[in-house]
Design an enzyme around this catalytic site. Structure first.
Site, PDB file in Angstrom:
ATOM      1  N   THR A 120      37.912   8.586  -3.395  1.00 12.61           N
ATOM      2  CA  THR A 120      37.103   9.323  -2.428  1.00 12.61           C
ATOM      3  C   THR A 120      37.921   9.838  -1.253  1.00 12.61           C
ATOM      4  O   THR A 120      38.929   9.235  -0.874  1.00 12.61           O
ATOM      5  CB  THR A 120      35.989   8.405  -1.872  1.00 12.61           C
ATOM      6  OG1 THR A 120      35.321   9.058  -0.789  1.00 12.61           O
ATOM      7  CG2 THR A 120      36.553   7.085  -1.339  1.00 12.61           C
ATOM      8  N   TYR A 144      33.460   1.402   2.678  1.00 13.69           N
ATOM      9  CA  TYR A 144      33.462   2.151   1.421  1.00 13.69           C
ATOM     10  C   TYR A 144      34.840   2.752   1.165  1.00 13.69           C
ATOM     11  O   TYR A 144      35.433   2.568   0.103  1.00 13.69           O
ATOM     12  CB  TYR A 144      32.393   3.248   1.470  1.00 13.69           C
ATOM     13  CG  TYR A 144      32.497   4.233   0.341  1.00 13.69           C
ATOM     14  CD1 TYR A 144      32.314   3.838  -0.976  1.00 13.69           C
ATOM     15  CD2 TYR A 144      32.791   5.575   0.589  1.00 13.69           C
ATOM     16  CE1 TYR A 144      32.425   4.754  -2.015  1.00 13.69           C
ATOM     17  CE2 TYR A 144      32.893   6.495  -0.435  1.00 13.69           C
ATOM     18  CZ  TYR A 144      32.711   6.076  -1.753  1.00 13.69           C
ATOM     19  OH  TYR A 144      32.830   6.976  -2.777  1.00 13.69           O
TER      20      TYR A 144
END
Length: 332
Positions: A120, A144
């Site tokens: 990501t 995250y």
């Protein structure tokens, strides 16, 4: 070179994973999907693929690898909601980092030579410059992003120690749905902006929250690089071919189009496509949200045989809207 075995797709019953399964099958690969259906749907798995309901950290994954002669893994399974990662970090380190460590261990034990990881842009944190290149500093500002970056480090070290090469694909904002209507974003309570907007357009929501109007961007709202999920899926297939053709090489590549749209610009596009006016609910910033994330995608364009085919914001919205309407019919 060709892959002499199957591709195992973890999280293949989920949003991005199911599109990767379609892209692999359409390209002629044999696929086995591993998914515990916590957030995925068994009906989202194409009937051409084998399916095993199991968690990626389960030791039984080794039996799946062996039974299906798996020679490559595409790993999508994990948790993906940034604000939730801030409020429940241990969930993210368990689901994204610890579970992936177990999966990698199973892959090494069974001699799987190729591993593609769903990473990501959140690994960059608040970028020092935009567009962001792969070599720019990695300083995640939420658990995250950190959980994903830790997995990148694991794969780097494992590939140095074992006969496995890998490709980490750093996604920017994934949106849209399969243009043929075979899959799309089906998760209840999804946090993707375009998904939320088309839910509002079909009456599932009474508006769209705009989190932050005071960013240093052209209209004060967050800017993101939106990539069509089917283009992203095809990038995975191209990355797999690269790993098979060049077994001694590993790669980290940004997946984006190299241009960004603000939240308000995206909502304007939804208005144009639907001929409606989506209500904007202006709110404060969410924790862990940087102002602008746009990919420098020059590396992926040079490294793999991939050219985006769906780089059109309104086209992305149209595909997402078509899927939302199909999903509404399915749900009754």
């Amino acid at each position: 070179m060709t892959l002499n075995g199957k591709v195992m797709v973890t999280g293949g019953a989920g949003y991005i994973g199911s599109h990767a399964v379609l892209a692999l099958l359409d390209a002629g690969y044999q696929v086995v999907v591993v998914d515990n259906l916590v957030t995925g749907f068994d009906w989202a798995v194409d009937e051409r693929a084998a399916f095993v309901n199991i968690a990626v950290e389960d030791p039984g994954v080794r039996d799946v690898i062996r039974a299906h002669d798996v020679k490559a893994i595409m790993h999508f399974a994990g948790s993906v909601v940034v604000p939730e990662s801030v409020s429940d970090p241990l969930k993210y380190y368990r689901n994204n980092t610890a579970a992936t460590r177990s999966l990698i261990e199973s892959a090494v034990a069974e001699g799987v030579p190729h591993f593609i990881f769903s990473s990501t842009a959140a690994t960059y944190g608040t970028p020092e410059r935009v567009p962001i290149a792969e070599g720019d500093p990695k300083a995640p500002i939420n658990p995250y992003g950190m959980s994903k970056l830790m997995t990148e480090f694991m794969l780097r070290d494992v590939s140095a120690a074992h006969p496995m090469n890998h490709c980490c694909l750093r996604y920017f904002n994934v949106a849209g749905a399969d243009p043929e209507g075979r899959s799309g974003q089906s998760t209840v309570g999804a946090t993707h902006l375009i998904k939320i907007a088309v839910e509002a357009a079909t009456g599932k929501r009474d508006g769209v929250g705009v989190f932050g109007t005071d960013f240093e961007t052209r209209d004060g709202t967050g800017v993101r690089d939106y990539i069509h999920v089917s283009d992203l899926a095809e990038a995975h297939v191209a990355a797999l071919k690269l790993l098979v053709d060049r077994p001694g090489e590993s790669h980290v590549l940004n997946c984006g189009y190299g241009r960004g749209f603000s939240v308000l610009e995206v909502l304007d596009a939804v208005d144009r496509v639907t001929n409606l006016t989506i209500e904007r609910k202006l709110q404060g910033r969410r924790p862990g949200d940087p102002a602008e994330l746009v990919a420098d995608n020059s590396a992926i364009l040079k490294t793999i045989d991939w050219t985006p085919k769906r780089d059109d914001l309104e086209g992305i919205v149209r595909d997402a809207l078509a899927w939302e309407r199909k999903l509404a019919e399915r749900q009754g």
